[in-house]
Design a protein around this motif. Structure first.
Motif, PDB file in Angstrom:
ATOM      1  N   LYS A  40      -6.294  25.021   1.020  1.00 26.24           N
ATOM      2  CA  LYS A  40      -6.217  25.576   2.379  1.00 26.24           C
ATOM      3  C   LYS A  40      -5.307  24.746   3.287  1.00 26.24           C
ATOM      4  O   LYS A  40      -5.587  24.525   4.464  1.00 26.24           O
ATOM      5  CB  LYS A  40      -7.627  25.719   2.985  1.00 26.24           C
ATOM      6  N   ARG A  41      -4.187  24.318   2.694  1.00 26.66           N
ATOM      7  CA  ARG A  41      -3.191  23.546   3.441  1.00 26.66           C
ATOM      8  C   ARG A  41      -1.846  24.253   3.465  1.00 26.66           C
ATOM      9  O   ARG A  41      -0.808  23.617   3.627  1.00 26.66           O
ATOM     10  CB  ARG A  41      -3.052  22.140   2.851  1.00 26.66           C
ATOM     11  N   ALA A  42      -1.860  25.576   3.316  1.00 26.30           N
ATOM     12  CA  ALA A  42      -0.619  26.348   3.313  1.00 26.30           C
ATOM     13  C   ALA A  42      -0.821  27.656   4.062  1.00 26.30           C
ATOM     14  O   ALA A  42      -1.880  28.282   3.976  1.00 26.30           O
ATOM     15  CB  ALA A  42      -0.180  26.632   1.883  1.00 26.30           C
ATOM     16  N   GLU A  43       0.208  28.039   4.804  1.00 26.89           N
ATOM     17  CA  GLU A  43       0.265  29.351   5.435  1.00 26.89           C
ATOM     18  C   GLU A  43       1.618  29.958   5.066  1.00 26.89           C
ATOM     19  O   GLU A  43       2.650  29.293   5.158  1.00 26.89           O
ATOM     20  CB  GLU A  43       0.147  29.248   6.956  1.00 26.89           C
ATOM     21  N   PHE A  44       1.591  31.224   4.677  1.00 26.77           N
ATOM     22  CA  PHE A  44       2.802  31.857   4.173  1.00 26.77           C
ATOM     23  C   PHE A  44       3.253  33.001   5.089  1.00 26.77           C
ATOM     24  O   PHE A  44       2.433  33.705   5.688  1.00 26.77           O
ATOM     25  CB  PHE A  44       2.578  32.400   2.757  1.00 26.77           C
ATOM     26  N   GLY A  51      12.561  40.575  11.941  1.00 26.26           N
ATOM     27  CA  GLY A  51      13.041  40.952  10.617  1.00 26.26           C
ATOM     28  C   GLY A  51      12.069  40.586   9.509  1.00 26.26           C
ATOM     29  O   GLY A  51      11.266  39.649   9.642  1.00 26.26           O
ATOM     30  N   ASP A  52      12.145  41.318   8.392  1.00 22.52           N
ATOM     31  CA  ASP A  52      11.256  41.054   7.254  1.00 22.52           C
ATOM     32  C   ASP A  52      11.438  39.653   6.700  1.00 22.52           C
ATOM     33  O   ASP A  52      10.495  39.066   6.155  1.00 22.52           O
ATOM     34  CB  ASP A  52      11.506  42.087   6.141  1.00 22.52           C
ATOM     35  N   ARG A  53      12.643  39.103   6.789  1.00 24.24           N
ATOM     36  CA  ARG A  53      12.912  37.771   6.261  1.00 24.24           C
ATOM     37  C   ARG A  53      12.814  36.678   7.336  1.00 24.24           C
ATOM     38  O   ARG A  53      13.044  35.505   7.032  1.00 24.24           O
ATOM     39  CB  ARG A  53      14.300  37.726   5.613  1.00 24.24           C
ATOM     40  N   GLU A  54      12.447  37.038   8.533  1.00 20.83           N
ATOM     41  CA  GLU A  54      12.309  36.040   9.598  1.00 20.83           C
ATOM     42  C   GLU A  54      10.886  35.478   9.563  1.00 20.83           C
ATOM     43  O   GLU A  54      10.039  35.781  10.411  1.00 20.83           O
ATOM     44  CB  GLU A  54      12.659  36.656  10.946  1.00 20.83           C
ATOM     45  N   THR A  55      10.647  34.654   8.552  1.00 19.39           N
ATOM     46  CA  THR A  55       9.315  34.109   8.303  1.00 19.39           C
ATOM     47  C   THR A  55       9.418  32.622   7.950  1.00 19.39           C
ATOM     48  O   THR A  55      10.480  32.121   7.594  1.00 19.39           O
ATOM     49  CB  THR A  55       8.605  34.851   7.159  1.00 19.39           C
ATOM     50  N   ALA A 100       7.851  22.774   7.130  1.00 21.77           N
ATOM     51  CA  ALA A 100       8.140  24.198   7.344  1.00 21.77           C
ATOM     52  C   ALA A 100       9.399  24.570   6.582  1.00 21.77           C
ATOM     53  O   ALA A 100      10.413  23.872   6.670  1.00 21.77           O
ATOM     54  CB  ALA A 100       8.332  24.482   8.834  1.00 21.77           C
ATOM     55  N   LEU A 101       9.324  25.668   5.844  1.00 24.87           N
ATOM     56  CA  LEU A 101      10.483  26.188   5.116  1.00 24.87           C
ATOM     57  C   LEU A 101      10.766  27.594   5.618  1.00 24.87           C
ATOM     58  O   LEU A 101      10.035  28.540   5.306  1.00 24.87           O
ATOM     59  CB  LEU A 101      10.225  26.213   3.605  1.00 24.87           C
ATOM     60  N   PRO A 102      11.796  27.754   6.442  1.00 27.28           N
ATOM     61  CA  PRO A 102      12.100  29.078   6.997  1.00 27.28           C
ATOM     62  C   PRO A 102      12.937  29.934   6.051  1.00 27.28           C
ATOM     63  O   PRO A 102      13.791  29.434   5.311  1.00 27.28           O
ATOM     64  CB  PRO A 102      12.893  28.743   8.264  1.00 27.28           C
ATOM     65  N   GLN A 121      15.657  29.662  15.999  1.00 26.86           N
ATOM     66  CA  GLN A 121      14.400  30.294  16.418  1.00 26.86           C
ATOM     67  C   GLN A 121      13.247  29.843  15.533  1.00 26.86           C
ATOM     68  O   GLN A 121      12.146  29.553  16.029  1.00 26.86           O
ATOM     69  CB  GLN A 121      14.547  31.820  16.350  1.00 26.86           C
ATOM     70  N   ALA A 122      13.484  29.769  14.223  1.00 24.28           N
ATOM     71  CA  ALA A 122      12.425  29.354  13.299  1.00 24.28           C
ATOM     72  C   ALA A 122      11.955  27.939  13.593  1.00 24.28           C
ATOM     73  O   ALA A 122      10.738  27.659  13.597  1.00 24.28           O
ATOM     74  CB  ALA A 122      12.927  29.447  11.859  1.00 24.28           C
TER      75      ALA A 122
END
Length: 271
Positions: A40-44, A51-55, A100-102, A121-122
């Motif tokens: 529980k140390r990750a959020e995806f 955008g769909d890839r703006e994560t 963080a990996l954008p 922005q990321a």
């Protein structure tokens, strides 16, 4: 004198066993994601734009983070996603940093100038979630993108700029004008104006962060030139910038140190 610009930027063709690296990255990244998700140390896929890839994928250390590390992947702005490189967060996370990996929209759906804005922005969004200093790294096209974050016209907010302490451009592309001569530009769709405006070496640094241009000693001559070019120019503009040639490393294995705590690359990035 370079006459074949496509070959000058062709990495895989000059690396023995190059085809083995992507599946290895994929396996190591999947294993790392599964481990941190189970703890529980990750959020995806945290959204930072429409955008769909703006994560962003965010990985947390045990305890309160010392700060935020951001890694921006490469692939000539045309390939991959951060999920191929999740394991490169391991060194920072084990040292107590959040990582963080954008993701970003790929060419040709987005121009390089648009990708630059997305990464800004990321980082701003990730910075609002994690307190403390911000250290950023990127590889290849990602090296270009992180060097753009420290240009005078950086898309980063002033609050994020103030917290940005260290930037490591790994095998970064700092002058995009040669890419106008390559076949890949049929996808990138750079013109002279954008190639100039998106070249960190043709911009000025905003000052403040320590910058390191890191490259493998066995990389293509053009990547060695691109790496050293930014140091040469920005030194004259007063930046706190240095270069490092990593012995016996090529374009695909030069990033592997980020996956371990005690590598020189992780130590350089985290300071």
């Amino acid at each position: 004198m370079i006459t074949d610009w496509d070959d000058a930027y062709a990495n895989g063709a000059h690396i023995p066993g190059a085809e083995d690296f992507p599946p290895m990255w994929d396996a190591e990244a999947s294993s790392f994601r599964a481990k941190l998700a189970a703890e529980k140390r990750a959020e995806f896929d945290l959204g930072y734009g429409p955008g769909d890839r703006e994560t962003i994928d965010l990985f947390m250390p045990v305890g309160t983070p010392k700060g935020l590390m951001v890694f921006v992947h490469g692939g000539y702005w045309m390939k991959f996603s951060p999920k191929w490189f999740s394991h490169l967060a391991a060194g920072a996370v084990e040292c107590g940093w959040a990582a963080a990996l954008p993701s970003y929209e790929l060419a040709p759906a987005a121009a390089i100038s648009e990708i630059t804005q997305q990464i800004g922005q990321a980082i701003d969004v990730a910075a609002r979630r994690i307190d403390g200093p911000i250290h950023i790294a990127g590889h290849s096209a990602g090296g270009h993108l992180v060097s753009r974050m420290v240009c005078a016209d950086s898309p980063l907010s002033e609050a994020t700029r103030q917290r940005l302490k260290r930037v490591v451009s790994i095998s970064g592309l700092h002058d995009l004008r040669p890419l106008l001569k390559t076949e890949m530009n049929q996808t990138l769709k750079l013109d002279e104006a954008e190639a100039r405006s998106e070249s960190a070496a043709l911009n000025a640094p905003f000052g403040g962060p320590k910058i390191v241009c890191w490259v493998g000693s066995e990389e293509r001559p053009e990547f060695l030139r691109q790496n050293d070019l930014l140091v040469n120019i920005w030194t004259g503009l007063g930046a706190d910038i240095s270069l490092y040639h990593d012995d016996d490393k090529h374009h695909f294995d030069v990033i592997e140190g980020l996956a371990t705590v005690d590598s020189r690359l992780t130590e350089t990035l985290l300071g």
